[in-house]
Design a protein around this motif. Structure first.
Motif, PDB file in Angstrom:
ATOM      1  N   GLN A  52       0.800  -1.220   0.000  1.00 51.05           N
ATOM      2  CA  GLN A  52       0.000   0.000   0.000  1.00 51.05           C
ATOM      3  C   GLN A  52       0.838   1.277   0.000  1.00 51.05           C
ATOM      4  O   GLN A  52       0.420   2.292  -0.543  1.00 51.05           O
ATOM      5  CB  GLN A  52      -0.941   0.003   1.209  1.00 51.05           C
ATOM      6  N   GLN A  53       1.990   1.237   0.610  1.00 49.17           N
ATOM      7  CA  GLN A  53       2.843   2.421   0.676  1.00 49.17           C
ATOM      8  C   GLN A  53       3.944   2.292  -0.372  1.00 49.17           C
ATOM      9  O   GLN A  53       4.778   1.401  -0.296  1.00 49.17           O
ATOM     10  CB  GLN A  53       3.449   2.572   2.075  1.00 49.17           C
ATOM     11  N   LEU A  54       3.943   3.210  -1.338  1.00 49.54           N
ATOM     12  CA  LEU A  54       4.845   3.086  -2.474  1.00 49.54           C
ATOM     13  C   LEU A  54       5.715   4.325  -2.626  1.00 49.54           C
ATOM     14  O   LEU A  54       5.323   5.435  -2.272  1.00 49.54           O
ATOM     15  CB  LEU A  54       4.061   2.893  -3.772  1.00 49.54           C
ATOM     16  N   ARG A  55       6.867   4.101  -3.210  1.00 54.29           N
ATOM     17  CA  ARG A  55       7.708   5.208  -3.656  1.00 54.29           C
ATOM     18  C   ARG A  55       7.730   5.141  -5.177  1.00 54.29           C
ATOM     19  O   ARG A  55       8.161   4.140  -5.768  1.00 54.29           O
ATOM     20  CB  ARG A  55       9.108   5.097  -3.072  1.00 54.29           C
ATOM     21  N   VAL A  56       7.256   6.224  -5.817  1.00 52.20           N
ATOM     22  CA  VAL A  56       7.004   6.221  -7.255  1.00 52.20           C
ATOM     23  C   VAL A  56       7.864   7.278  -7.934  1.00 52.20           C
ATOM     24  O   VAL A  56       8.026   8.387  -7.429  1.00 52.20           O
ATOM     25  CB  VAL A  56       5.509   6.514  -7.546  1.00 52.20           C
ATOM     26  N   LEU A  57       8.389   6.932  -9.115  1.00 52.05           N
ATOM     27  CA  LEU A  57       9.142   7.862  -9.947  1.00 52.05           C
ATOM     28  C   LEU A  57       8.469   7.958 -11.304  1.00 52.05           C
ATOM     29  O   LEU A  57       8.265   6.947 -11.974  1.00 52.05           O
ATOM     30  CB  LEU A  57      10.588   7.378 -10.107  1.00 52.05           C
ATOM     31  N   ASP A  58       8.131   9.185 -11.703  1.00 51.42           N
ATOM     32  CA  ASP A  58       7.547   9.433 -13.026  1.00 51.42           C
ATOM     33  C   ASP A  58       8.546  10.249 -13.825  1.00 51.42           C
ATOM     34  O   ASP A  58       8.687  11.454 -13.630  1.00 51.42           O
ATOM     35  CB  ASP A  58       6.218  10.179 -12.878  1.00 51.42           C
ATOM     36  N   LEU A  59       9.245   9.584 -14.744  1.00 55.17           N
ATOM     37  CA  LEU A  59      10.279  10.230 -15.552  1.00 55.17           C
ATOM     38  C   LEU A  59       9.668  10.840 -16.807  1.00 55.17           C
ATOM     39  O   LEU A  59       8.864  10.205 -17.484  1.00 55.17           O
ATOM     40  CB  LEU A  59      11.351   9.217 -15.950  1.00 55.17           C
ATOM     41  N   GLY A  60      10.104  12.052 -17.139  1.00 54.81           N
ATOM     42  CA  GLY A  60       9.491  12.750 -18.258  1.00 54.81           C
ATOM     43  C   GLY A  60       8.030  12.999 -17.967  1.00 54.81           C
ATOM     44  O   GLY A  60       7.152  12.771 -18.803  1.00 54.81           O
ATOM     45  N   CYS A  61       7.762  13.511 -16.761  1.00 50.49           N
ATOM     46  CA  CYS A  61       6.400  13.569 -16.231  1.00 50.49           C
ATOM     47  C   CYS A  61       5.529  14.613 -16.902  1.00 50.49           C
ATOM     48  O   CYS A  61       4.305  14.565 -16.791  1.00 50.49           O
ATOM     49  CB  CYS A  61       6.445  13.843 -14.731  1.00 50.49           C
ATOM     50  N   GLY A  62       6.148  15.593 -17.617  1.00 47.78           N
ATOM     51  CA  GLY A  62       5.344  16.675 -18.162  1.00 47.78           C
ATOM     52  C   GLY A  62       4.635  17.425 -17.055  1.00 47.78           C
ATOM     53  O   GLY A  62       5.159  17.578 -15.949  1.00 47.78           O
ATOM     54  N   ALA A  63       3.413  17.853 -17.316  1.00 48.56           N
ATOM     55  CA  ALA A  63       2.650  18.607 -16.322  1.00 48.56           C
ATOM     56  C   ALA A  63       1.887  17.711 -15.353  1.00 48.56           C
ATOM     57  O   ALA A  63       1.165  18.206 -14.491  1.00 48.56           O
ATOM     58  CB  ALA A  63       1.682  19.554 -17.026  1.00 48.56           C
ATOM     59  N   GLY A  64       2.058  16.392 -15.509  1.00 50.05           N
ATOM     60  CA  GLY A  64       1.464  15.492 -14.526  1.00 50.05           C
ATOM     61  C   GLY A  64       0.410  14.543 -15.036  1.00 50.05           C
ATOM     62  O   GLY A  64      -0.417  14.047 -14.274  1.00 50.05           O
ATOM     63  N   ARG A  65       0.436  14.238 -16.324  1.00 52.34           N
ATOM     64  CA  ARG A  65      -0.562  13.335 -16.904  1.00 52.34           C
ATOM     65  C   ARG A  65      -0.689  12.032 -16.113  1.00 52.34           C
ATOM     66  O   ARG A  65      -1.791  11.506 -15.926  1.00 52.34           O
ATOM     67  CB  ARG A  65      -0.187  13.026 -18.361  1.00 52.34           C
ATOM     68  N   HIS A  66       0.451  11.502 -15.650  1.00 51.64           N
ATOM     69  CA  HIS A  66       0.427  10.291 -14.837  1.00 51.64           C
ATOM     70  C   HIS A  66       0.722  10.587 -13.368  1.00 51.64           C
ATOM     71  O   HIS A  66       0.177   9.917 -12.480  1.00 51.64           O
ATOM     72  CB  HIS A  66       1.443   9.264 -15.373  1.00 51.64           C
ATOM     73  N   THR A  67       1.560  11.576 -13.110  1.00 53.52           N
ATOM     74  CA  THR A  67       1.936  11.876 -11.726  1.00 53.52           C
ATOM     75  C   THR A  67       0.715  12.187 -10.879  1.00 53.52           C
ATOM     76  O   THR A  67       0.581  11.677  -9.751  1.00 53.52           O
ATOM     77  CB  THR A  67       2.890  13.092 -11.681  1.00 53.52           C
ATOM     78  N   ILE A  68      -0.183  13.034 -11.381  1.00 49.03           N
ATOM     79  CA  ILE A  68      -1.335  13.455 -10.594  1.00 49.03           C
ATOM     80  C   ILE A  68      -2.309  12.295 -10.339  1.00 49.03           C
ATOM     81  O   ILE A  68      -2.704  12.065  -9.184  1.00 49.03           O
ATOM     82  CB  ILE A  68      -2.055  14.649 -11.261  1.00 49.03           C
ATOM     83  N   PRO A  69      -2.719  11.516 -11.360  1.00 48.88           N
ATOM     84  CA  PRO A  69      -3.604  10.379 -11.074  1.00 48.88           C
ATOM     85  C   PRO A  69      -2.970   9.355 -10.131  1.00 48.88           C
ATOM     86  O   PRO A  69      -3.670   8.788  -9.278  1.00 48.88           O
ATOM     87  CB  PRO A  69      -3.866   9.772 -12.459  1.00 48.88           C
ATOM     88  N   ILE A  70      -1.676   9.106 -10.281  1.00 47.96           N
ATOM     89  CA  ILE A  70      -0.996   8.182  -9.368  1.00 47.96           C
ATOM     90  C   ILE A  70      -1.062   8.724  -7.946  1.00 47.96           C
ATOM     91  O   ILE A  70      -1.381   8.004  -6.991  1.00 47.96           O
ATOM     92  CB  ILE A  70       0.467   7.966  -9.801  1.00 47.96           C
ATOM     93  N   ALA A  71      -0.759  10.018  -7.793  1.00 56.56           N
ATOM     94  CA  ALA A  71      -0.786  10.632  -6.460  1.00 56.56           C
ATOM     95  C   ALA A  71      -2.193  10.621  -5.867  1.00 56.56           C
ATOM     96  O   ALA A  71      -2.367  10.406  -4.656  1.00 56.56           O
ATOM     97  CB  ALA A  71      -0.243  12.048  -6.540  1.00 56.56           C
ATOM     98  N   GLN A  72      -3.205  10.847  -6.701  1.00 56.28           N
ATOM     99  CA  GLN A  72      -4.583  10.791  -6.213  1.00 56.28           C
ATOM    100  C   GLN A  72      -4.918   9.401  -5.681  1.00 56.28           C
ATOM    101  O   GLN A  72      -5.577   9.269  -4.650  1.00 56.28           O
ATOM    102  CB  GLN A  72      -5.551  11.178  -7.333  1.00 56.28           C
ATOM    103  N   ARG A  73      -4.448   8.389  -6.385  1.00 49.63           N
ATOM    104  CA  ARG A  73      -4.714   7.007  -5.940  1.00 49.63           C
ATOM    105  C   ARG A  73      -4.001   6.701  -4.624  1.00 49.63           C
ATOM    106  O   ARG A  73      -4.488   5.890  -3.819  1.00 49.63           O
ATOM    107  CB  ARG A  73      -4.248   6.038  -7.038  1.00 49.63           C
ATOM    108  N   LEU A  74      -2.871   7.348  -4.381  1.00 50.54           N
ATOM    109  CA  LEU A  74      -2.057   7.063  -3.198  1.00 50.54           C
ATOM    110  C   LEU A  74      -2.191   8.129  -2.108  1.00 50.54           C
ATOM    111  O   LEU A  74      -1.467   8.090  -1.118  1.00 50.54           O
ATOM    112  CB  LEU A  74      -0.581   6.968  -3.598  1.00 50.54           C
ATOM    113  N   SER A  75      -3.112   9.053  -2.280  1.00 56.05           N
ATOM    114  CA  SER A  75      -3.151  10.242  -1.416  1.00 56.05           C
ATOM    115  C   SER A  75      -3.407   9.941   0.049  1.00 56.05           C
ATOM    116  O   SER A  75      -3.027  10.718   0.918  1.00 56.05           O
ATOM    117  CB  SER A  75      -4.211  11.225  -1.928  1.00 56.05           C
ATOM    118  N   ASP A  76      -4.051   8.819   0.338  1.00 59.34           N
ATOM    119  CA  ASP A  76      -4.362   8.483   1.728  1.00 59.34           C
ATOM    120  C   ASP A  76      -3.309   7.586   2.359  1.00 59.34           C
ATOM    121  O   ASP A  76      -3.535   7.024   3.438  1.00 59.34           O
ATOM    122  CB  ASP A  76      -5.735   7.803   1.805  1.00 59.34           C
ATOM    123  N   THR A  77      -2.177   7.431   1.712  1.00 58.91           N
ATOM    124  CA  THR A  77      -1.097   6.589   2.233  1.00 58.91           C
ATOM    125  C   THR A  77       0.131   7.465   2.505  1.00 58.91           C
ATOM    126  O   THR A  77       0.145   8.654   2.215  1.00 58.91           O
ATOM    127  CB  THR A  77      -0.721   5.494   1.221  1.00 58.91           C
TER     128      THR A  77
END
Length: 237
Positions: A52-77
Motif C-alpha cells: 500500500q505504501q509506495l515510492r514512485v518515480l515518473d520520468l518525463g512527467c510533463g505537467a502530470g498526466r500520470h503523476t497526478i492520477p498516481i498521487a490521487q490514488r495514493l493520497s491516503d497513504t
C-alpha cells in the motif's frame, strides 16, 4: 546522430512541449493529456494488491498526466511520488496541478534531464517512463538509463515504459515527408529486442505496439507525427 542534429531535435521537442503546456490544461479533452495511459494505472493497481505504501518515480512527467492520477490514488497513504522533467513549464505545471488536485503533500517536482538523473539503488517500487526514453541522446544512453532504472527498483517493483518508435513526419498541407526531429528514432523491432534483452531476468507483464498519429505545430508548417507507440511493462522478480 550528430551533436548539431541532436540539439536541433532537442530544441524542436522542447519548444513544442513548452508551448503545449502553456496553452493546454491537464486533463483537457481532445489533447493527449486528457487522461493517463490505462497501462500505467492498471500496473499501479497490480502493485497495490501486495503493497500500500509506495515510492514512485515518473520520468518525463510533463505537467502530470500520470503523476497526478498516481498521487490521487495514493493520497491516503504515506507514499511519495516524484515527477522529473527537463522543462520549466512542465515542472511549474506539475507543482500547480499538485496543489489544485490537493496531492502536493506527496508529490515532488524535480527539474532534470532523464538521461543524467541519479537514482539511488533500490529506491522505488514503481517507475513510469512514458514518452521520454526516445529523448535520450543515443542508443547507448538509452540502455544506460534503463540500467539505472533497474538498479533503482526494489524487489517486486514494476516499470511502465512507452516509447515512440519508427517515427515519420510529413507536412499536412503538402504531404511532403520530412526528417523527424526526435532525439532517438529507432525501429520498433530493435527497441523491442533491446528491452527484452535488458529485462531478460524480469517478468514481462504487458507488451504491445500500436500506430499513433498526432498533428503537431513543431515547425514552420503544421505536421503529422506518425509512430509505433510501444507499451512495455515488467516486474522485478
Amino acid at each position: 546522430m550528430r551533436e548539431e542534429q541532436f540539439e536541433a531535435a532537442r530544441q524542436a521537442e522542447a519548444g513544442y512541449h513548452s508551448n503545449f503546456y502553456k496553452n493546454n490544461e491537464l486533463f483537457e479533452e481532445g489533447t493527449w493529456m486528457s487522461r493517463p495511459m490505462p497501462m500505467v494505472m492498471e500496473m499501479l493497481e497490480r502493485l497495490l494488491v501486495h503493497k500500500q505504501q509506495l515510492r514512485v518515480l515518473d520520468l518525463g512527467c510533463g505537467a502530470g498526466r500520470h503523476t497526478i492520477p498516481i498521487a490521487q490514488r495514493l493520497s491516503d497513504t504515506n507514499s511519495e511520488v516524484i515527477g522529473v522533467d527537463l522543462l520549466d513549464e512542465a515542472v511549474d505545471g506539475l507543482r500547480k496541478y499538485a496543489k489544485q488536485y490537493e496531492v502536493d503533500h506527496i508529490v515532488q517536482a524535480e527539474k532534470a534531464d532523464v538521461e543524467h538523473y541519479r537514482i539511488q539503488p533500490n529506491a522505488f517500487d514503481f517507475i513510469a517512463a512514458c514518452s521520454c526514453l526516445e529523448h535520450t541522446s543515443s542508443k547507448e544512453a538509452f540502455l544506460e538509463t534503463v540500467e539505472r532504472l533497474k538498479e533503482g527498483t526494489r524487489l517486486g517493483g514494476i516499470h511502465c515504459i512507452t516509447m515512440s518508435t519508427s517515427v515519420e513526419e510529413k507536412e499536412i498541407q503538402t504531404g511532403r515527408q520530412i526528417e523527424p526531429l526526435i532525439e532517438l528514432n529507432l525501429p520498433t523491432s530493435e527497441v523491442i529486442a533491446l528491452l527484452e534483452h535488458a529485462y531478460e531476468d524480469w517478468n514481462i507483464l504487458f507488451q504491445e505496439h500500436v500506430t499513433q498519429t498526432i498533428q503537431e505545430e513543431k515547425y514552420d508548417e503544421p505536421t503529422e507525427f506518425r509512430c509505433e507507440l510501444l507499451r512495455f511493462a515488467v516486474q522485478k522478480d
